[in-house]
Design a protein around this motif. Structure first.
Motif, PDB file in Angstrom:
ATOM      1  N   ILE A  47      26.383  50.385  12.563  1.00 11.95           N
ATOM      2  CA  ILE A  47      27.037  49.832  13.755  1.00 11.95           C
ATOM      3  C   ILE A  47      28.301  50.621  14.097  1.00 11.95           C
ATOM      4  N   LYS A  48      29.033  51.034  13.070  1.00  7.78           N
ATOM      5  CA  LYS A  48      30.294  51.752  13.293  1.00  7.78           C
ATOM      6  C   LYS A  48      30.070  53.098  13.969  1.00  7.78           C
ATOM      7  N   PHE A  49      29.016  53.824  13.586  1.00  8.00           N
ATOM      8  CA  PHE A  49      28.827  55.193  14.066  1.00  8.00           C
ATOM      9  C   PHE A  49      27.713  55.341  15.096  1.00  8.00           C
ATOM     10  N   SER A  50      26.999  54.263  15.383  1.00  6.55           N
ATOM     11  CA  SER A  50      25.928  54.354  16.374  1.00  6.55           C
ATOM     12  C   SER A  50      26.472  54.114  17.774  1.00  6.55           C
ATOM     13  N   ARG A  51      26.036  54.930  18.723  1.00  5.94           N
ATOM     14  CA  ARG A  51      26.462  54.772  20.115  1.00  5.94           C
ATOM     15  C   ARG A  51      25.633  53.720  20.852  1.00  5.94           C
ATOM     16  N   THR A  52      24.492  53.352  20.302  1.00  2.25           N
ATOM     17  CA  THR A  52      23.603  52.411  20.983  1.00  2.25           C
ATOM     18  C   THR A  52      23.860  50.960  20.579  1.00  2.25           C
ATOM     19  N   LYS A 233      11.772  39.595  23.531  1.00  2.00           N
ATOM     20  CA  LYS A 233      12.933  40.213  22.902  1.00  2.00           C
ATOM     21  C   LYS A 233      13.977  39.168  22.518  1.00  2.00           C
ATOM     22  N   ALA A 234      14.262  38.246  23.445  1.00  9.22           N
ATOM     23  CA  ALA A 234      15.256  37.202  23.173  1.00  9.22           C
ATOM     24  C   ALA A 234      14.783  36.276  22.060  1.00  9.22           C
ATOM     25  N   LEU A 235      13.496  35.967  22.058  1.00  9.86           N
ATOM     26  CA  LEU A 235      12.950  35.082  21.037  1.00  9.86           C
ATOM     27  C   LEU A 235      13.042  35.713  19.655  1.00  9.86           C
ATOM     28  N   SER A 236      12.800  37.031  19.577  1.00  6.22           N
ATOM     29  CA  SER A 236      12.893  37.734  18.301  1.00  6.22           C
ATOM     30  C   SER A 236      14.321  37.685  17.759  1.00  6.22           C
ATOM     31  N   THR A 237      15.292  37.932  18.646  1.00  3.45           N
ATOM     32  CA  THR A 237      16.698  37.899  18.229  1.00  3.45           C
ATOM     33  C   THR A 237      17.115  36.501  17.791  1.00  3.45           C
ATOM     34  N   CYS A 238      16.761  35.496  18.595  1.00  3.99           N
ATOM     35  CA  CYS A 238      17.153  34.115  18.278  1.00  3.99           C
ATOM     36  C   CYS A 238      16.483  33.618  17.003  1.00  3.99           C
ATOM     37  N   THR A 239      15.256  34.039  16.771  1.00  7.10           N
ATOM     38  CA  THR A 239      14.556  33.631  15.550  1.00  7.10           C
ATOM     39  C   THR A 239      15.289  34.132  14.317  1.00  7.10           C
ATOM     40  N   LEU A 287      15.009  43.996   9.613  1.00  3.72           N
ATOM     41  CA  LEU A 287      13.546  43.996   9.677  1.00  3.72           C
ATOM     42  C   LEU A 287      13.037  43.415  10.987  1.00  3.72           C
ATOM     43  N   ARG A 288      13.802  42.514  11.604  1.00  4.93           N
ATOM     44  CA  ARG A 288      13.372  41.867  12.838  1.00  4.93           C
ATOM     45  C   ARG A 288      14.077  42.431  14.076  1.00  4.93           C
ATOM     46  N   ASN A 289      14.850  43.506  13.890  1.00  4.86           N
ATOM     47  CA  ASN A 289      15.614  44.061  15.004  1.00  4.86           C
ATOM     48  C   ASN A 289      15.283  45.535  15.174  1.00  4.86           C
ATOM     49  N   ALA A 290      14.540  45.844  16.232  1.00  3.65           N
ATOM     50  CA  ALA A 290      14.098  47.227  16.471  1.00  3.65           C
ATOM     51  C   ALA A 290      15.287  48.136  16.779  1.00  3.65           C
ATOM     52  N   GLU A 291      16.305  47.614  17.494  1.00  2.00           N
ATOM     53  CA  GLU A 291      17.450  48.442  17.864  1.00  2.00           C
ATOM     54  C   GLU A 291      18.220  48.907  16.632  1.00  2.00           C
ATOM     55  N   VAL A 292      18.405  48.019  15.671  1.00  2.55           N
ATOM     56  CA  VAL A 292      19.115  48.391  14.450  1.00  2.55           C
ATOM     57  C   VAL A 292      18.306  49.405  13.658  1.00  2.55           C
ATOM     58  N   LYS A 293      16.999  49.200  13.549  1.00  3.87           N
ATOM     59  CA  LYS A 293      16.157  50.136  12.805  1.00  3.87           C
ATOM     60  C   LYS A 293      16.150  51.506  13.464  1.00  3.87           C
ATOM     61  N   ASN A 294      16.060  51.551  14.783  1.00  5.52           N
ATOM     62  CA  ASN A 294      16.074  52.837  15.491  1.00  5.52           C
ATOM     63  C   ASN A 294      17.421  53.535  15.329  1.00  5.52           C
TER      64      ASN A 294
END
Length: 304
Positions: A47-52, A233-239, A287-294
């Motif tokens: 999170i600290k070094f990612s621009r996305t 997408k919202a459901l995945s995050t909220c879950t 594991l449930r967050n594609a943005e973090v994994k990418n």
């Protein structure tokens, strides 16, 4: 220490007195703590070094990982070391420091989860006003208030115990210092203090859990008006958030919203929210967050 106390050290009985089981405890919780440190550090660095990952949700996730790292560090290393020690001795000052850290980081985790729920509520239910409401300055102010509230809560727990006399015995039937095990050793009437503890810690856990559940019910109900892709997408995050809330709050409610009695399951319930939750949160949020994994893959490819 209170002037009328004669106890200068406590002895932690730990999870078990069986030497074979103690070695098992050492290896299991060493792995858990290592995984907690690695997982939460990886999330914070990403999170600290990612621009996305510059949105408020990841700003709060950074602090959740920081709190999980600190929460586990205040408990797990001593548990690991004590599992191989013949005498699990902890001084009075060390005990009070550990108790303060336990409630500081435990309360902070609750507040961060509330802020994450508020962020998701505004993002999903009021998307047009989201950039205005959740500005960076607002997020920083909210985190500062969360730290102040956590510090106030932890200080109140310490103040209640610092005035209690401890005359013996000094055996704490637990693997860490917490309010309930220490109240059992006090040479004074602790009914009122226990009532204040329940009304403080118990009220924070129960009220926060109720607020969070209501907010997520409202969020899930509002998703019916979104597109299929947005709803997914919202459901995945909220879950992910709901899972983290449940595993964090149910053990906390069990421990702090009841009369001053102890149960055989107390130690394992405490293990779940002091060791298990900080270990599981990185898995839930990666594991449930594609943005973090990418973002992790991109950061890894850049570094190497």
């Amino acid at each position: 220490m209170p002037n009328n106390s004669t106890i200068t050290v406590f002895v932690l009985l730990g999870l078990t007195q069986d030497p074979q089981k103690q070695r098992l405890v050492f290896f299991i919780f060493l792995v858990f703590y290592g995984g907690t440190v690695l997982g939460n550090t990886l999330i914070m660095v990403t999170i600290k070094f990612s621009r996305t990952l510059g949105s408020p949700m990841y700003f709060f996730l950074f602090y959740l990982s920081l709190v999980d790292f600190s929460f586990s560090t205040s408990i797990a290393p001593r548990l690991v070391v004590d599992s191989l020690s013949a005498k699990k001795i902890i001084s009075y000052n060390e005990c009070m420091t550990q108790l303060f850290a336990l409630h500081l980081f435990g309360c902070m985790e609750i507040f961060v989860l509330i802020l994450m729920a508020a962020d998701r509520y505004i993002a999903i239910c009021k998307p047009l006003r989201y950039p205005t409401i959740m500005r960076r300055q607002v997020c920083v102010i909210l985190i500062v208030f969360a730290w102040m509230g956590s510090f106030t809560h932890a200080t109140s727990q310490i103040v209640l115990l610092l005035n209690l006399p401890f005359c013996g015995p000094n055996l704490i039937d637990h693997y860490c210092c917490d309010v309930q095990p220490l109240l059992k050793l006090a040479c004074a009437d602790t009914y009122l203090i226990n009532l204040m503890t329940v009304s403080n810690s118990g009220a924070i856990c129960s009220t926060s859990f109720l607020i969070l559940m209501i907010s997520y019910i409202v969020i899930l109900h509002s998703l019916r008006n979104h597109s299929a892709e947005g709803r997914k997408k919202a459901l995945s995050t909220c879950t992910s958030h709901i899972i983290a809330v449940i595993i964090s709050f149910i053990p906390c409610i069990f421990m702090y919203t009841r009369p001053p009695t102890t149960y055989p399951a107390d130690k394992m319930v405490t293990v779940f929210y002091t060791i298990g939750t900080p270990f599981l949160n990185p898995l839930i949020y990666t594991l449930r967050n594609a943005e973090v994994k990418n973002a992790m893959r991109k950061l890894w490819s850049i570094k190497y």
